[in-house]
Structures are given as C-alpha cells and as structure tokens.
Design an enzyme around this catalytic site. Structure first.
Site, PDB file in Angstrom:
ATOM      1  N   HIS A 198     -34.735 -37.281 116.798  1.00  0.00           N
ATOM      2  CA  HIS A 198     -35.218 -35.609 116.468  1.00  0.00           C
ATOM      3  C   HIS A 198     -35.176 -34.892 117.342  1.00  0.00           C
ATOM      4  CE1 HIS A 198     -36.417 -32.227 114.594  1.00  0.00           C
ATOM      5  NE2 HIS A 198     -38.037 -32.332 115.300  1.00  0.00           N
ATOM      6  N   ARG A 305     -30.093 -29.159 107.266  1.00  0.00           N
ATOM      7  CA  ARG A 305     -31.230 -30.595 106.568  1.00  0.00           C
ATOM      8  C   ARG A 305     -32.494 -29.705 106.048  1.00  0.00           C
ATOM      9  NH1 ARG A 305     -29.218 -32.655 111.830  1.00  0.00           N
ATOM     10  NH2 ARG A 305     -29.316 -35.040 111.761  1.00  0.00           N
ATOM     11  N   ARG A 341     -28.716 -30.807 101.683  1.00  0.00           N
ATOM     12  CA  ARG A 341     -29.091 -31.649 101.600  1.00  0.00           C
ATOM     13  C   ARG A 341     -30.723 -31.746 101.625  1.00  0.00           C
ATOM     14  NH1 ARG A 341     -29.708 -35.987 106.433  1.00  0.00           N
ATOM     15  NH2 ARG A 341     -31.167 -34.973 107.417  1.00  0.00           N
ATOM     16  N   GLU A 442     -25.291 -43.889 104.927  1.00  0.00           N
ATOM     17  CA  GLU A 442     -25.901 -43.916 106.070  1.00  0.00           C
ATOM     18  C   GLU A 442     -26.663 -44.889 105.878  1.00  0.00           C
ATOM     19  OE1 GLU A 442     -28.512 -40.994 106.951  1.00  0.00           O
ATOM     20  OE2 GLU A 442     -28.505 -40.153 104.767  1.00  0.00           O
ATOM     21  N   ASN A 465     -26.139 -41.492 112.440  1.00  0.00           N
ATOM     22  CA  ASN A 465     -26.827 -41.941 112.857  1.00  0.00           C
ATOM     23  C   ASN A 465     -28.216 -43.063 112.206  1.00  0.00           C
ATOM     24  OD1 ASN A 465     -26.269 -39.345 114.043  1.00  0.00           O
ATOM     25  ND2 ASN A 465     -27.895 -38.456 112.807  1.00  0.00           N
ATOM     26  N   ASP A 466     -28.070 -42.624 111.373  1.00  0.00           N
ATOM     27  CA  ASP A 466     -29.346 -43.684 109.746  1.00  0.00           C
ATOM     28  C   ASP A 466     -28.323 -45.295 110.226  1.00  0.00           C
ATOM     29  OD1 ASP A 466     -31.268 -43.603 110.152  1.00  0.00           O
ATOM     30  OD2 ASP A 466     -30.851 -41.125 108.917  1.00  0.00           O
ATOM     31  N   ARG A 476     -33.321 -45.730 115.283  1.00  0.00           N
ATOM     32  CA  ARG A 476     -32.276 -44.959 116.527  1.00  0.00           C
ATOM     33  C   ARG A 476     -33.192 -44.205 116.805  1.00  0.00           C
ATOM     34  NH1 ARG A 476     -31.482 -40.575 111.758  1.00  0.00           N
ATOM     35  NH2 ARG A 476     -31.696 -39.206 112.965  1.00  0.00           N
ATOM     36  N   CYS A 513     -21.508 -35.992 109.329  1.00  0.00           N
ATOM     37  CA  CYS A 513     -22.169 -35.154 109.439  1.00  0.00           C
ATOM     38  C   CYS A 513     -23.057 -35.896 110.861  1.00  0.00           C
ATOM     39  CB  CYS A 513     -23.169 -34.352 108.473  1.00  0.00           C
ATOM     40  SG  CYS A 513     -24.073 -35.832 107.875  1.00  0.00           S
TER      41      CYS A 513
HETATM   42  C1  PEP Z   1     -27.968 -39.501 110.022  1.00  0.00           C
HETATM   43  O1  PEP Z   1     -28.607 -39.849 109.403  1.00  0.00           O
HETATM   44  O2  PEP Z   1     -26.514 -39.402 110.566  1.00  0.00           O
HETATM   45  C2  PEP Z   1     -27.609 -38.002 109.772  1.00  0.00           C
HETATM   46  C3  PEP Z   1     -26.792 -36.800 110.054  1.00  0.00           C
HETATM   47  O3  PEP Z   1     -29.058 -37.518 108.345  1.00  0.00           O
HETATM   48  P1  PEP Z   1     -30.734 -37.758 109.955  1.00  0.00           P
HETATM   49  O4  PEP Z   1     -29.935 -37.074 111.725  1.00  0.00           O
HETATM   50  O5  PEP Z   1     -31.023 -36.124 109.454  1.00  0.00           O
HETATM   51  O6  PEP Z   1     -31.351 -38.797 109.160  1.00  0.00           O
HETATM   52 MG    MG Z   2     -29.181 -39.711 108.073  1.00  0.00          MG
END
Ligand code: PEP
Ligand code: MG
Length: 587
Positions: A198, A305, A341, A442, A465-466, A476, A513
């Site tokens: 984050h 977000r 989202r 994801e 990311n996820d 992560r 994204c």
């Molecule tokens: C992701 O998981 O790639 C994503 C864009 O969402 P977040 O980073 O908010 O989990």
């Molecule tokens: Mg995510």
C-alpha cells in the site's frame, strides 16, 4: 551502525517510487505502544497517580510546542487540530476513570489508562456523526503520546513533521498515509513492504521517492541524520560524502532531463510506430487525483480505489458522502469514463478502530476482504452501489467488483446492484441505466473461470498485484520473499494469455490495473499479450506513453510470443528489459 560517526553507509532495499531526495531523516516510530501490565502494591498507588499527572503535564507541553511550531511553519488552520488534542487531555472524566480503575484493579497506571482510553475511542468511533467519530482519531493520537510519555519513550507522529524530511518508518499504514503531507515528505524509506504494498502505491501516486524492504533501517539511523534516498535503484545512503553527493547531482540532472523529454512526448497520442492506438488510464485513490490524471492526459480512470474514503476517516462514509466524491471524479473526468471499484478493504488495507467489523485474522490476504466483506454487509455495500449509480448520471461511470473468485459472487453482487437500481427508480433518482459492470481478475479461480465470467460482465481488469501473489503464493507485502514475487514467471504469462483469450472470445475488453501495467519495462509484454488498456498511477503515464510511441505492436507481439517459450522468470525479464533499453535512451 553509528551514523554519528559520519561514515557513509549504503543500505539496499526495493525501489518503490522513482526519484532522488537528499535531506534530513525523521524517524517515525509509530508502532502502537506495548504496554506492560503488572499489579502495584497499595502503598505505591499514590505514586502511580503522580506519574500519571506528570505524564499529562509533559504531554500537554509537547502538544503546545508542536502546535506553536506548526502555526509558525505551516499555518493556523493546520495548528487548530492540536486544540482538539489539548481538550482531550483536559477531559476530567478520562482522568478520573483511569484513577478509579487503578484503585479498583490495582493495575499499573498505563494499563488502566489504556483500558479507559480504549473504551472512549471505541465509543467515539461508533458515532454516525463525522465530527464526533473523528474525535476517536484525536483521542487515539493523544493516548499514544501519553502512553509513550508514561513509559519514557520518544514522541513522534507523522502529522507533526516540521520542515521537509526523509521519513524513515517501519511501514506506513493506509490511515497514516491519508495524513501524509507531500510538502513535508521528501522521501519515504521503510523497513517493510514491496513494490505493490500500500505505502509504495501511495508514494508513487504522490510522486514521493521511496525505497522499501530496508529491514531494520529504523534502528540504524537517527533523527537528523543526512541521507540520500535513491528511488530508482532502491538505495538509502546515510551520511553521503561530497563525492557521492556530486555523483547523485549528476544522476539527478540526467534523470531530470529524461523526465523533461518524457513530459514533452506526453503531449503526443499513445500510438505505436505501426499505428496501433493504446488506451492509457489512471489509477486514483481520491476524487481530487482526477486533476493529475488529466494533466498526464489519461483517457479515463481505470481504477478508482474507493477504500481510501473509508480509511481516511474513522467512520463508514454515508451514501451521500460517497456520492459527492464519486460525482466529483465522474464530472471531473468527463467525457472519459471512471471505473469505480467497490470497496476493497482488509488485507494490507485494514480499517483502524473497527475491530467489530474486521476481527483480527491470521492471514488477512486470504481472509475477510473486499467483495467477501461487502456481500456480508449489504447495508454498507448497497450504500456504495447507490452512490455510484447516482454519480453515473453526471458523466460516465462504470462499476467494478474486486476479489471476485467465481460466477457465484458476481451473481450475488449483481443481485444487490439490481436491488439498488430498483430502490433508486422508486425514489425517482436518475442514474445511467446502461452503466457497465465489470470485474477484476485477481484471484486464480477467476482467471481459470474467465470464460464463465466473461459471459456475465462488460469488461475485465486484471489486478496483477494480487493475481501474482495468489498465483505464486508470495505475500505481496513481505519483503523477505519479495525477490520471489516475479511478474515474469511463466505461470503469470500463461494466466494472462488465458484471461485475454477468454475476454476477447466473448467480445469484452480486458485491461491491466495492477502495478505491472504502469511499469514501462512490462508494458510492451502486456500489450503484446493482447491487453486492451493499461491503468497506472498518473505520474507513470509519460514513461509508458514514451515506450508505446517508441515500439511497434508487431515487435511487442513477437516479444510476448518469445517470452511464452521461455522457462525462467529472469530470462523473460531480461528480454523485456532489453526490449525497453533498445528503444529508450536515458542519457
Ligand atoms: C491489484 O491487485 O492488482 C489491484 C490493482 O488492486 P489492489 O492493489 O488495490 O489490491
Ligand atoms: Mg487487488
């Protein structure tokens, strides 16, 4: 290391947000205070009360001093917050209840105070009224400070940074980053985290140079030490020598002139050399960031977000409050679309002070997060859905669900959305009847059932990311295994290929994204794999646009095809890096 010896020391971490900063360190020790608990003999209880009174006086002096400094250096409005803090300290009930607790339980004063303050914080945070609910934040802040004084620890807080500083901390929680002041933070250097944690995402969106995964940095430096933070190579150089400073001055000049070139070319359309137009979108966390998205010429918002609306305060925002924010974003971005989202809270984004809604979990990333939380709390979810629908009347909004694992969850979410539509129609409230509803991909189960999901939604957005963390079983945000978090793992590439194939077979668009989409080294690979759009922190748009304009789509497809034949993540990365370097010269 004793940095007071003034020897230059280089500490390597993970490059999280580009840029170079030089300045003095502010060590932010925010970890909540560990309070020892013990019984005090009756004849020593008067001494406990005295200790408590002394700590209150010391805390009051500290707050008054900070207030004065902030007033002088920043402004009276910003300093007003400390009046609220001083009022907390003067609350006779809080003090009397603490002393009473000492008398009845015989426990040490820290424990008694923590219990009483905790009760007050909980009570305040449950108020519907925003003003009262925010008192919980003040109370928590003051309680931490008082406890630190009781235990003889140094006082520190992010809000109280005076002047520009490099912030060194263990981590920055979402609620803390909401109060991060861009003008005070020269750079961030954090013990924990990774590129997709984050704090790293926030740092990139705020354009604060950052290095994370620095392990015990907080213990190795002192307040006031001078340092360079190199957010390009992931280095922190404490007490740099003249020659290092000179070298960095040169690097910075080069980077600056490259960035000027990027900005120059950012005026041009994102079209490849063989004439293929690429859609570049922005990720935002607050409605106001639409301004940056427009400055960098995003063709819409690919990921809003919304959880930051929830994390910045201490209460769940009402439908009305959310509507105002979403409408601002949608109107600001018009005629382009904003993909809003729905709430993705939990995991590395817990909501502070709401332990009733978010009980502690051993494995939060696999736990009660995002759509799972929303489906279990229809009253919260539906407030949000109605707010988004209402905002859709003011421009182009799209709805996107996070953490969908299969068609069942999608159907349940859509059923609640249908109820919201009916409710608004009954209220006679306008909204876009043709609003598109998409889902993030994801979770591996969503990726493997992409064929089923694609038939039930208007678009996909891949959250790499996820997706990478769940596919590779790599937390992560765990810096110890950050080297194993490999976007170029063959499993990732195959999964992406599958998702794109199923989306296109069902005539829907698919974007990326996650952070991978904003990395100019990976952008050609993703486009070569067939994704239709890339969404990223606005500040990354110039760099991605630059590589798009420097390459041909034919070459990108050849890169992806070759990458799919390779077995090693390192080799695939090397191909992507070579592709990028052959087209982009930083000199
Ligand atoms: C992701 O998981 O790639 C994503 C864009 O969402 P977040 O980073 O908010 O989990
Ligand atoms: Mg995510």
């Amino acid at each position: 290391m004793d940095s007071r010896a003034k020897t230059e020391t280089t500490i390597a971490g993970i490059a999280a947000s580009p840029g170079i900063a030089y300045g003095q360190i502010f060590v932010y020790l925010q970890s909540s205070v560990e309070v020892p608990s013990y019984i005090v003999e009756p004849d020593q209880r008067a001494g406990e009360v005295e200790r408590f009174e002394r700590a209150i006086v010391a805390t009051r002096q500290q707050i008054s001093r900070i207030k004065h400094e902030v007033e002088k250096n920043i402004g009276p409005e910003e300093a007003a917050i400390f009046d609220a803090h001083l009022m907390v300290l003067d609350d006779p009930a809080l003090i009397a209840e603490t002393v009473r607790d000492l008398e009845t339980t015989g426990q040490n004063i820290e424990t008694c105070f923590q219990k009483v303050a905790g009760r007050y914080i909980k009570a305040f945070s449950e108020f519907e009224d925003r003003f009262l609910a925010e008192r919980a934040v003040d109370l928590r802040d003051v309680a931490q400070r008082l406890l630190k004084n009781l235990m003889g620890q140094d006082e520190t807080s992010l809000r109280h940074i005076v002047g520009q500083r490099i912030i060194v901390a263990s981590d920055i929680a979402p609620s803390e980053s909401a109060t991060l002041d861009r003008s005070a933070a020269l750079a961030l250097a954090l013990n924990s985290g990774s590129r997709t944690s984050h704090a790293a995402i926030v740092a990139r969106s705020m354009k604060i140079p950052s290095v994370v995964g620095l392990h015990d940095l907080t213990a190795r430096v002192h307040n006031g030490d001078w340092a360079i933070v190199d957010g390009y190579d992931g280095l922190v150089i404490v007490n740099p020598t003249e020659s290092t400073l000179f070298r960095y001055g040169k690097i910075q000049e080069k980077k600056k002139s490259f960035e000027a070139r990027l900005l120059e070319s950012n005026r041009e359309p994102a079209v490849t050399r063989d004439g293929v137009a690429v859609t570049l979108l922005a990720n935002i966390e607050k409605a106001e960031e639409v301004a940056a998205a427009k400055t960098y010429r995003a063709e819409g918002v690919g990921l809003y977000r919304t959880e930051f609306l929830f994390l910045a305060g201490s209460h769940i925002p009402s439908e009305e409050e959310q509507f105002v924010a979403y409408r601002t974003a949608v109107e600001g971005m018009a005629p382009h679309a904003v993909i809003i989202r729905t709430l993705d809270i939990g995991g590395d984004k817990p909501m502070a002070g709401k332990s009733d809604l978010f009980p502690k979990e051993n494995n939060p990333f696999m736990g009660f997060r995002a759509i799972r939380f929303c489906l279990a709390h229809p009253e919260i979810f539906k407030d949000q859905l109605r707010a988004i629908l209402r905002a859709s009347a003011f421009g182009r909004a799209k709805i996107m669900y996070p953490m969908i694992s299969g068609v069942g969850e999608l159907a349940r979410a859509n059923a609640m959305l249908a109820e919201c539509r009916d409710e608004l129609r009954a209220r006679g409230v306008r909204f876009d009847e043709t609003i598109e509803v998409g889902t993030m991909i994801e979770i591996p189960s969503a990726a493997t059932t992409a064929d089923l999901l694609a038939k039930r939604c208007a678009f996909f957005s891949i959250g790499t990311n996820d997706l990478i963390q769940y596919l590779l079983a790599i937390d992560r945000v765990n810096d110890r295994i950050a080297h194993l978090y490999e976007p170029t793992h063959p499993a990732v590439l195959r999964t992406l290929r599958h998702i794109v194939h199923e989306a296109h077979a069902n005539n829907i668009q698919v974007g990326v994204c996650g952070e991978m989409g904003g990395d100019p080294v990976f952008a050609p690979l993703l486009l070569g794999l067939g994704v239709d759009s890339l969404s990223m922190s606005a500040s990354w748009l110039p760099a991605v646009r630059y590589i798009v304009r420097a390459m041909t789509m034919a070459d990108a497809r050849a890169l992806a095809a070759e990458a799919l034949t390779l077995e090693s993540p390192a080799e695939i990365y090397a191909r992507c890096d070579a592709f990028y370097r052959a087209r982009v010269k930083i000199e």
